[in-house]
Design a protein around this motif. Structure first.
Motif, PDB file in Angstrom:
ATOM      1  N   TRP A 107       0.808  -1.202   0.000  1.00  0.00           N
ATOM      2  CA  TRP A 107       0.000   0.000   0.000  1.00  0.00           C
ATOM      3  C   TRP A 107       0.851   1.266   0.000  1.00  0.00           C
ATOM      4  CZ3 TRP A 107      -0.048   3.629   3.858  1.00  0.00           C
ATOM      5  CH2 TRP A 107       0.537   3.278   5.059  1.00  0.00           C
ATOM      6  N   ALA A 110       2.206   1.700  -3.462  1.00  0.00           N
ATOM      7  CA  ALA A 110       1.112   2.042  -4.376  1.00  0.00           C
ATOM      8  C   ALA A 110       0.715   3.515  -4.222  1.00  0.00           C
ATOM      9  CB  ALA A 110      -0.086   1.135  -4.116  1.00  0.00           C
ATOM     10  N   TRP A 160       6.557  -2.044 -10.765  1.00  0.00           N
ATOM     11  CA  TRP A 160       5.250  -2.670 -10.821  1.00  0.00           C
ATOM     12  C   TRP A 160       5.132  -3.739 -11.905  1.00  0.00           C
ATOM     13  CZ3 TRP A 160       2.441  -2.461  -6.757  1.00  0.00           C
ATOM     14  CH2 TRP A 160       2.525  -1.375  -5.907  1.00  0.00           C
TER      15      TRP A 160
END
Length: 176
Positions: A107, A110, A160
């Motif tokens: 998280w 992100a 990613w």
């Protein structure tokens, strides 16, 4: 080539394209060994700094780049003698970073990625839409900053989505 343009260029990317093994080492856990090797072999001074090496590579002549390519083979042999697989270390380094992110949750990464990329596109929109007037005093600094920020986008995407097909092939070759 202007000094600011040189700052925008990634000297390690140049090194990796000319000398793949050295380039991989510069971006991994044996970077210190690679820097010391380049300082001695390329510059003739083992006490030369990473910045000295960067300046040499950024301003290298074709002959110097050819020398760098030949040093790649020498470095590869040296690593083989020490039983060090630079590519395996590079893959394991990235793998452990990704595993750490998965275990702790992604998280934070992100959110940071989203904020950075959103901010980048917002800034780009402002600049190109004419909403912001860039003064001559800020133009050079702003161009440099935009170049540095633009250079970070591929790193976020590589985190990613992985990097290149060549890296995927190296990963497959390293798997037992």
């Amino acid at each position: 080539m202007s000094h600011n343009l040189e700052l925008l260029m990634d000297w390690k990317a140049i090194a990796k394209s000319v000398a793949p093994t050295l380039g991989a080492a510069l971006g991994g856990p044996v970077a210190g060994t690679a820097v010391k090797f380049l300082a001695g072999a390329l510059l003739g001074d083992e006490k030369a700094t990473e910045q000295d090496i960067a300046n040499t590579i950024l301003t290298a002549s074709p002959e110097q780049l050819l020398k760098l390519r030949s040093l790649d083979g020498q470095f590869k042999l040296k690593m083989r003698e020490l039983d060090i697989d630079v590519y395996r270390l590079e893959v394991e380094d990235r793998k452990s970073a990704r595993e750490l992110g998965i275990k702790g949750g992604l998280w934070v990464q992100a959110v940071l990625s989203f904020v950075f990329i959103s901010g980048y596109f917002f800034l780009t929109y402002l600049l190109f839409s004419g909403s912001v007037e860039v003064t001559p005093a800020f133009e050079q600094t702003g161009t440099l900053m935009l170049g540095v920020i633009t250079g970070a986008i591929p790193m976020i995407l590589q985190f990613w989505y992985g990097s290149s097909q060549g890296s995927k092939e190296k990963t497959q070759a390293v798997k037992p």
